[in-house]
Design an enzyme around this catalytic site. Sequence first.
Site: not given
Ligand code: GLA
Length: 652
Positions: A400, A463
Amino acid sequence: MKALLRLLACLGAGLPLAAATIPLSSLDLAHLRQGWGTPQIDRTVTGKPMSIAGHPYAAGIGTHARSVLWVDLGGTCDRFQAWVGVDDAAGSDKASVRFQVVADGEKLFDSGVRHSGEAAVRVDVPLTGRRELVLLALGAGDGIDFDHADWAEAVFLMASGHPVSIPVPDEEPVMLTPPPGPAPRINGPTVHGCRPGHPFLYRIPTTGERPIRFAAEALPDGLHLDRDRGILGGTAPVAGEYDVTLRAANPHGEASFRFRIVAGDKLALTPPMGWNHWYAHYNRITDAMMREAADLMVRTGMADVGYQYVSIDDCWMNAPKHDDPLRVGPLRDEHGEILCNRHFPDMPALTAHIHAYGLKAGIYTSPGPLTCAGFAGTYQHEEQDARTFARWGFDLLKYDWCSYGGVATGEGRERLMKPYRQMGDILQGMPRDIVLNLCQYGMGDVWEWGAEVGGQSWRTAGDLGFELNRVFEVALKNAEHRAWNGPGAWNDPDYIQIGHIGNARGMGEPVPCPLGPNEQYAFMSLWCLMAAPLFYSGDMASLDPFTLNVLCNPELIAINQDPLGQCARVIDLNEETFLMLKDLADGSKALGFFNRGEFPTRITAAWSALGLAGPQSLRDLWRQQDLGRFRDRYTTEVPRRGCVVLRVGSAK
Ligand code: GLA
């Protein structure tokens, strides 16, 4: 006396008798759902004074397409009046909104498509005898960017009573998926990729009454079958394709299944399926919760229809600071080894617990110094961490971007590709298969290069937890990248969030998700038709029969797991409805009818528009029922915010 005078004045002038004029802005706007921002009283959605085509309006509400408000008229309402249009603050000629007013299911007003700079349109609809009103500001078919929509000087003229805004009326949570029968049924996928010489683990997804006795014919050297538990294990064979016949028997019957093991370079020949903790547990996740999720994946029957990965997301490491003292500590030991926080005392024991079921384990990190939630990242420890994850026994890595922007070097797309290419190369060299999920929210058109840098899937957007009211729109956007979807290379529009989930913004405790039953069926159907990775991300401990019926329909999942790996194409996209058509490996097709409108509607699919000729046999996949043969078209009633999904053509 005043009231009497007004009554006489109204009668005299032939005007409707309004005992009270109630501004729309006085209603509780918490029930208004909109595609961007929050509703504003007497202001535009961005908080500026309202203005349509240069004309200022002092009162009203400023919202944003797509917006929906249900109102219980709560008495006798004579009229609803307003001026509607695109607010000048939209500032783009891309802005376009279509306003509609619907009373008791009947459309009483339609503004047509209104653009930026066009004069406001007068709404003045009689409502005597009506009970319920729906106010809609729709995206006008070209997306919702810049669609700042004003309901200016919007009022209810009430003869008696008071209008109140209401949540969308409840739908029956009808269970569509028939319960699995007692006889064994082996579920897909029909192909499985692995790298030669690596540990091999595969739980054969099988429904039916246990105990079931399993058998396998023509297993390649190095693999063995646990006949009581239906788990294939051992060491992946030398490169090649191996056609195996799997069998499962119990006193009710026997099933057989052709299963192709492809030993080579490619992993994830079908979309990965599993569970990820994020949208349920955020920074509360513990070892015990992960183990319980694995237990429940088996106990609820999810593993019997193909869910396989049990994945930890962020927050398993230490953070420099955090509310929970058990998550605070040194980020690495004296050898630079990443340290788990005290909620994760023994990672190898955790993966062993998951592997004992024949399931697989996923883990998470960031190429940056810190993860998105502020925990230790992998920056400058890439190879070391990958070795650690492999040693601990993980089978999937979500990587990520998070804080990496602060340390990234290089220019343009290369800057975005660099950390992923690095990790892709490192994972290739690991002694076990580790699927790589790129999470960088779609930057730099990642779908065009995600596979090239060694990823098996890549998030195509931000997200989804922040945009749950836009599931249809997010899916339509994801489907635009369909050309890059295929075996070993999956566009990832994020996790399935139904059942109990926490609010993504507040990282709250799990509560019932905000989607209605129809939307939940549509969510799952869209993901299946798009061949998206299928990760459930809700609370496993509060899975209920309805949620499981949405998650566990093997005929729907077979569409997702089809070995052709095609993402459906979108056909006949209208304001409210569209079709999705997906080619399947056996020559048949999956066809979804989607309605994102507020009311049920009939949708027709003409075979000519789908490129099909001659009569087609249809099967309703949610209900698992054959519908018969249809000559040149099929028309079906599609529930509000819902779908119908069919298999078209030869096979079941
Ligand atoms: C980002 C990702 C999410 C999750 C969060 C964790 O927002 O896109 O899917 O993994 O981080 O902190």
